[in-house]
Scaffold this motif. Sequence first.
Motif, short mmCIF file in Angstrom:
data_model
loop_
_atom_site.label_atom_id
_atom_site.label_comp_id
_atom_site.label_asym_id
_atom_site.label_seq_id
_atom_site.Cartn_x
_atom_site.Cartn_y
_atom_site.Cartn_z
N TYR A 184 40.91 43.97 30.23
CA TYR A 184 40.24 45.10 30.89
C TYR A 184 39.03 44.63 31.68
O TYR A 184 38.83 45.05 32.84
CB TYR A 184 39.82 46.13 29.86
CG TYR A 184 38.85 47.16 30.39
CD1 TYR A 184 39.28 48.17 31.24
CD2 TYR A 184 37.49 47.10 30.06
CE1 TYR A 184 38.38 49.11 31.75
CE2 TYR A 184 36.60 48.03 30.56
CZ TYR A 184 37.05 49.03 31.40
OH TYR A 184 36.16 49.95 31.92
N ASP A 185 38.21 43.77 31.10
CA ASP A 185 37.02 43.28 31.80
C ASP A 185 37.40 42.54 33.08
O ASP A 185 36.74 42.68 34.12
CB ASP A 185 36.22 42.37 30.88
CG ASP A 185 35.58 43.14 29.71
OD1 ASP A 185 35.34 44.35 29.87
OD2 ASP A 185 35.34 42.52 28.65
N ASN A 212 38.78 45.15 35.60
CA ASN A 212 37.72 46.06 36.04
C ASN A 212 36.76 45.36 36.99
O ASN A 212 36.22 45.97 37.91
CB ASN A 212 36.95 46.59 34.83
CG ASN A 212 36.08 47.78 35.19
OD1 ASN A 212 36.47 48.63 35.98
ND2 ASN A 212 34.90 47.84 34.60
N GLN A 213 36.55 44.07 36.79
CA GLN A 213 35.67 43.31 37.66
C GLN A 213 36.31 43.05 39.02
O GLN A 213 35.67 43.19 40.06
CB GLN A 213 35.30 41.98 37.00
CG GLN A 213 34.33 41.13 37.81
CD GLN A 213 33.95 39.84 37.10
OE1 GLN A 213 34.48 39.54 36.04
NE2 GLN A 213 33.04 39.09 37.69
N VAL A 226 43.38 50.42 33.19
CA VAL A 226 41.93 50.45 33.32
C VAL A 226 41.39 51.86 33.08
O VAL A 226 40.35 52.03 32.42
CB VAL A 226 41.52 49.93 34.72
CG1 VAL A 226 40.05 50.21 34.99
CG2 VAL A 226 41.81 48.44 34.82
N ARG A 285 38.88 52.62 30.05
CA ARG A 285 37.55 53.12 30.40
C ARG A 285 37.23 54.39 29.61
O ARG A 285 36.11 54.55 29.10
CB ARG A 285 37.47 53.38 31.90
CG ARG A 285 36.08 53.83 32.36
CD ARG A 285 36.05 54.14 33.85
NE ARG A 285 36.30 52.93 34.63
CZ ARG A 285 37.32 52.79 35.47
NH1 ARG A 285 38.20 53.77 35.61
NH2 ARG A 285 37.47 51.68 36.15
#
Length: 244
Positions: A81-82, A85-86, A98, A102
């Motif tokens: 996810y990180d 998301n980045q 995502v 979130r």
Amino acid sequence: MDRTVSTAALAGNAPAADLSMWALFLQADWVVKSVMLMLVLASFWSWAIIFEKLIKIRRTIRETDQFEHDFWSGGSLDTLYDRLNQLGPQHPMAVLFVAAMREWRRSTERGLVRGKQGLGSLQVRISQVMRVSIDREMDRLERYLGFLASVGSVAPFVGLFGTVWGIMNSFHSIAASKNTSLAVVAPGIAEALFATALGLLAAIPAVMAYNKFSNDLGRLNIRLEGFAGEFQALMSRQLDEEAA
């Protein structure tokens, strides 16, 4: 000396009509020209959509396959996810993942996951977020498919209208000249039929592309629905384990 000249001799000395596509367009009535231009523009726009959708859908399917491999490889979902998301999710399944993660993180950070009621509320919110994400992404992928469907269904009739109009003008010309020889009739009939040919030329690729893209997107939608169900089950089990 016999001064009579046969009809065959006159026909043989008459200049041959130019039946090339450009000549047929130039010789056509303004209504038929408008029909031809409309069909040519629709065909060019259809091919632009076809190439754009072909590239986009192929890339989406390839990226979806890679994401599913990463997701089920056993790695950390938080790390996945990180990273996504980045970078920003680039395909529908990543957007779906995502959005759900979130919502999960926001709920846990705000302490909204407490008791059975809190867990049930979180599951409902995650389900709703994933449903909205699927609808939004599919709507984005299906954009301009309606134009292909319209061209496929309407273009032959537009071409037929040009043909009917051209044939009517040809009959008027024949009546005015009082000459029914093939040299007089053929150019007008060819101009009229050229409009129908352009209509079919625009419609056939549009229909074939629309059917292919609809099937591809239908299968992709099933994959997204399946992933959403599996991901919700996975999160539900994890939430139950944390609450136990």
